[in-house]
Design a protein around this motif. Structure first.
Motif, mmCIF file in Angstrom:
data_model
loop_
_atom_site.group_PDB
_atom_site.id
_atom_site.type_symbol
_atom_site.label_atom_id
_atom_site.label_comp_id
_atom_site.label_asym_id
_atom_site.label_seq_id
_atom_site.Cartn_x
_atom_site.Cartn_y
_atom_site.Cartn_z
ATOM 1 N N GLU A 114 -31.001 61.251 -15.676
ATOM 2 C CA GLU A 114 -31.281 62.573 -15.902
ATOM 3 C C GLU A 114 -32.283 63.070 -14.859
ATOM 4 O O GLU A 114 -31.816 64.243 -14.464
ATOM 5 N N THR A 115 -32.966 62.270 -14.273
ATOM 6 C CA THR A 115 -33.773 62.928 -13.217
ATOM 7 C C THR A 115 -32.941 63.139 -11.990
ATOM 8 O O THR A 115 -32.952 64.249 -11.362
ATOM 9 N N LEU A 116 -31.829 62.321 -11.593
ATOM 10 C CA LEU A 116 -31.002 62.686 -10.643
ATOM 11 C C LEU A 116 -30.001 63.873 -10.817
ATOM 12 O O LEU A 116 -29.975 64.611 -9.956
ATOM 13 N N ALA A 117 -29.779 64.095 -12.250
ATOM 14 C CA ALA A 117 -28.771 65.143 -12.475
ATOM 15 C C ALA A 117 -29.727 66.513 -12.082
ATOM 16 O O ALA A 117 -29.179 67.630 -11.739
ATOM 17 N N GLU A 118 -30.875 66.481 -12.572
ATOM 18 C CA GLU A 118 -31.889 67.606 -12.076
ATOM 19 C C GLU A 118 -32.052 67.938 -10.477
ATOM 20 O O GLU A 118 -31.948 68.997 -10.138
ATOM 21 N N ARG A 119 -32.259 66.648 -9.852
ATOM 22 C CA ARG A 119 -32.319 66.887 -8.473
ATOM 23 C C ARG A 119 -31.090 67.139 -7.639
ATOM 24 O O ARG A 119 -31.166 68.088 -6.493
ATOM 25 N N VAL A 120 -30.158 66.727 -8.183
ATOM 26 C CA VAL A 120 -28.782 66.770 -7.325
ATOM 27 C C VAL A 120 -27.490 67.015 -8.129
ATOM 28 O O VAL A 120 -27.090 66.049 -8.980
ATOM 29 N N ARG A 143 -26.657 62.464 -23.920
ATOM 30 C CA ARG A 143 -27.768 62.958 -22.879
ATOM 31 C C ARG A 143 -27.005 62.958 -21.526
ATOM 32 O O ARG A 143 -27.298 64.013 -20.644
ATOM 33 N N SER A 144 -25.983 62.004 -21.114
ATOM 34 C CA SER A 144 -25.206 62.278 -19.996
ATOM 35 C C SER A 144 -24.427 63.452 -20.158
ATOM 36 O O SER A 144 -24.016 64.150 -18.920
ATOM 37 N N ILE A 145 -23.645 63.664 -21.299
ATOM 38 C CA ILE A 145 -22.908 64.830 -21.298
ATOM 39 C C ILE A 145 -23.883 66.066 -21.209
ATOM 40 O O ILE A 145 -23.415 66.983 -20.364
ATOM 41 N N ALA A 146 -25.095 66.033 -21.814
ATOM 42 C CA ALA A 146 -25.935 67.147 -21.582
ATOM 43 C C ALA A 146 -26.544 67.484 -20.235
ATOM 44 O O ALA A 146 -26.596 68.547 -19.597
ATOM 45 N N THR A 150 -19.608 64.215 -15.224
ATOM 46 C CA THR A 150 -18.167 64.648 -15.218
ATOM 47 C C THR A 150 -17.557 63.396 -16.096
ATOM 48 O O THR A 150 -16.371 63.830 -16.589
ATOM 49 N N GLY A 151 -17.972 62.203 -15.832
ATOM 50 C CA GLY A 151 -17.324 60.993 -16.701
ATOM 51 C C GLY A 151 -18.118 60.051 -17.089
ATOM 52 O O GLY A 151 -19.405 59.972 -16.433
ATOM 53 N N SER A 201 -13.326 58.462 -29.751
ATOM 54 C CA SER A 201 -13.259 59.054 -31.114
ATOM 55 C C SER A 201 -14.272 59.983 -31.255
ATOM 56 O O SER A 201 -14.275 61.158 -31.967
ATOM 57 N N LYS A 202 -15.764 59.623 -30.503
ATOM 58 C CA LYS A 202 -16.810 60.395 -30.966
ATOM 59 C C LYS A 202 -17.152 61.584 -29.743
ATOM 60 O O LYS A 202 -18.136 62.430 -30.172
ATOM 61 N N PHE A 203 -16.887 61.245 -28.613
ATOM 62 C CA PHE A 203 -17.249 61.777 -27.468
ATOM 63 C C PHE A 203 -16.133 62.686 -26.710
ATOM 64 O O PHE A 203 -14.832 61.887 -26.319
ATOM 65 N N ASP A 204 -16.469 63.920 -26.131
ATOM 66 C CA ASP A 204 -15.406 64.666 -25.393
ATOM 67 C C ASP A 204 -15.988 64.641 -23.774
ATOM 68 O O ASP A 204 -16.339 65.511 -23.144
ATOM 69 N N ILE A 205 -15.766 63.180 -23.301
ATOM 70 C CA ILE A 205 -16.224 63.114 -21.722
ATOM 71 C C ILE A 205 -15.035 61.953 -21.542
ATOM 72 O O ILE A 205 -14.984 61.190 -22.316
ATOM 73 N N PRO A 206 -14.637 62.271 -20.157
ATOM 74 C CA PRO A 206 -13.542 61.271 -19.647
ATOM 75 C C PRO A 206 -14.310 59.904 -19.433
ATOM 76 O O PRO A 206 -15.503 59.858 -19.124
#
Ligand SMILES: Cc1cc2nc3c(=O)[nH]c(=O)nc-3n(C[C@H](O)[C@H](O)[C@H](O)COP(=O)(O)O)c2cc1C
Length: 357
Positions: A114-120, A143-146, A150-151, A201-206
């Protein structure tokens, strides 16, 4: 420091790391046969080049999961990559984003996803080792989808931790404790096909399944809707005595029948190696130790230079093989031949040995 060859990057990495760090980067499991065989297998495919084709504008641009890739290369997950350079996953993220390849971030490195996603900001794939129950995993996927990943990647060749004797002999405990961060492998070892079914079945992420080796498993993956089939033996760090990954690639590509992209890693150290995997049907190639070597040689700047050198080698190889675009690469450009030098993890850089490294 400007590196003009990949050899110089490997040499600088060796100079910069102490023995424990070096062994963690370069080592494998048990007898290290799988590690060596990865390289042996890459070396045992040779080109059958074609002549008199115009190659003035060779391009290696492609895409994966809708993400443009400047070259068909991904940066595979490397646990504890901050051991090699303190920026860790962030240094790779910046280099990958700037150059234009996809990073797969390991869940056992810093900074956290999550920190990385904010920074880059992405695109980026998140690879998770299960150290909690299904509810814990679901929370991380949400949380990774949020966070905009990408996958999502499950590494399935690490249900128990292997015996890395280089570390054991020295009584050395790698930075993360183990690559998975904990001694108890309970949750990883309980992972099954039902875990895959649950995620799909539960998540819409590749979903990327990393660690596929045989046609039957590849077929089952695509039948269950897995979005990317990733051929890997964890760089020879998990089950020993496997085939070289490039030799497992053709049967997986055949089984997948174009229903999903196929990635491969294991022993790919040069641009020509990448081209060989593409000829055998891979969509892109992971370069694990090369990424780690570049980090150790000079962090973000060296990773960017490494990618530039790999690009140069890919384009030169394609042009000299008489192919102007990725769609011209096929099985007919290769055949099997015995390697002419003794192969080992660094044998793609023969001048290292001449220089005493
Ligand atoms: C130092 C190191 C740490 C690794 N950590 C992880 C990890 O955390 N998760 C994972 O799925 N694979 C991990 N791998 C395996 C790589 O993602 C990749 O499959 C492997 O390095 C490919 O082989 P190559 O090093 O010959 O390119 C690691 C590999 C190395 C060398």
């Amino acid at each position: 420091m400007q590196f003009l060859t990949l050899h110089e990057i490997a040499k600088r990495a060796k100079q910069n790391l102490d023995k424990n760090q070096w062994d963690y980067l370069i080592g494998g499991a048990d007898t290290e046969s799988a590690l060596k065989r990865n390289r042996y297998s890459v070396d045992s495919w040779v080109f059958r080049p074609r002549i008199l084709n115009e190659v003035s504008g060779v391009s290696a641009n492609t895409e994966l999961l809708g993400v443009p890739l400047r070259i068909p290369v991904v940066m595979p997950p490397i646990g504890s990559i901050q051991v090699f350079e303190e920026g860790g996953g962030e240094s790779v993220a910046r280099a990958a984003a700037e150059f234009g390849v996809l990073q797969i971030l390991s869940s056992v490195c810093t900074p956290d996803f999550e920190t990385l996603a904010e920074r880059v900001p992405g695109p980026r794939i998140y690879q998770l080792y299960l150290v909690g129950d299904e509810a814990w995993m679901d929370d991380i996927i949400e949380r990774s989808i949020a966070a905009g990943y990408t996958g999502f990647c499950l590494t399935v060749d690490t249900q128990v931790y292997s015996r890395r004797e280089r570390d054991i002999i020295k009584r050395h405990v790698p930075a993360s404790g183990r690559e998975v961060g904990v001694a108890d492998f309970g949750y990883q070892s309980k992972m099954t096909w039902e875990t895959v079914e649950h995620i799909k079945s539960k998540f819409d992420i590749p979903l990327v399944i990393k660690g596929v080796n045989v046609a039957e498993d590849a077929r089952r993956c695509v039948e269950m809707g897995v979005d990317v089939v990733y051929v890997s033996n964890h760089g020879g760090r998990q089950l020993d005595h496997t085939r070289g990954c490039i030799d497992a690639l053709p049967e997986v590509v055949e089984a997948v029948e174009g229903r999903a992209p196929v990635l491969v890693d294991g022993g790919f150290m040069r641009g020509a190696d990448v081209v060989k995997a593409l000829c055998l049907g891979a969509s892109a190639v992971g370069m694990g130790r090369l990424q780690a070597l570049a980090m150790a040689a000079g962090g973000e700047a060296a990773v960017a230079q490494m990618l530039g050198l790999v690009e140069h080698e890919i384009i030169t190889t394609m042009a000299l093989a008489g192919v102007a675009g990725l769609d011209g690469l096929n099985r007919g450009l290769l055949e099997k031949a015995d390697p002419i030098v003794p192969t080992h993890v660094l044998s793609a850089f023969p001048h290292l040995e001449e220089e005493g490294y």
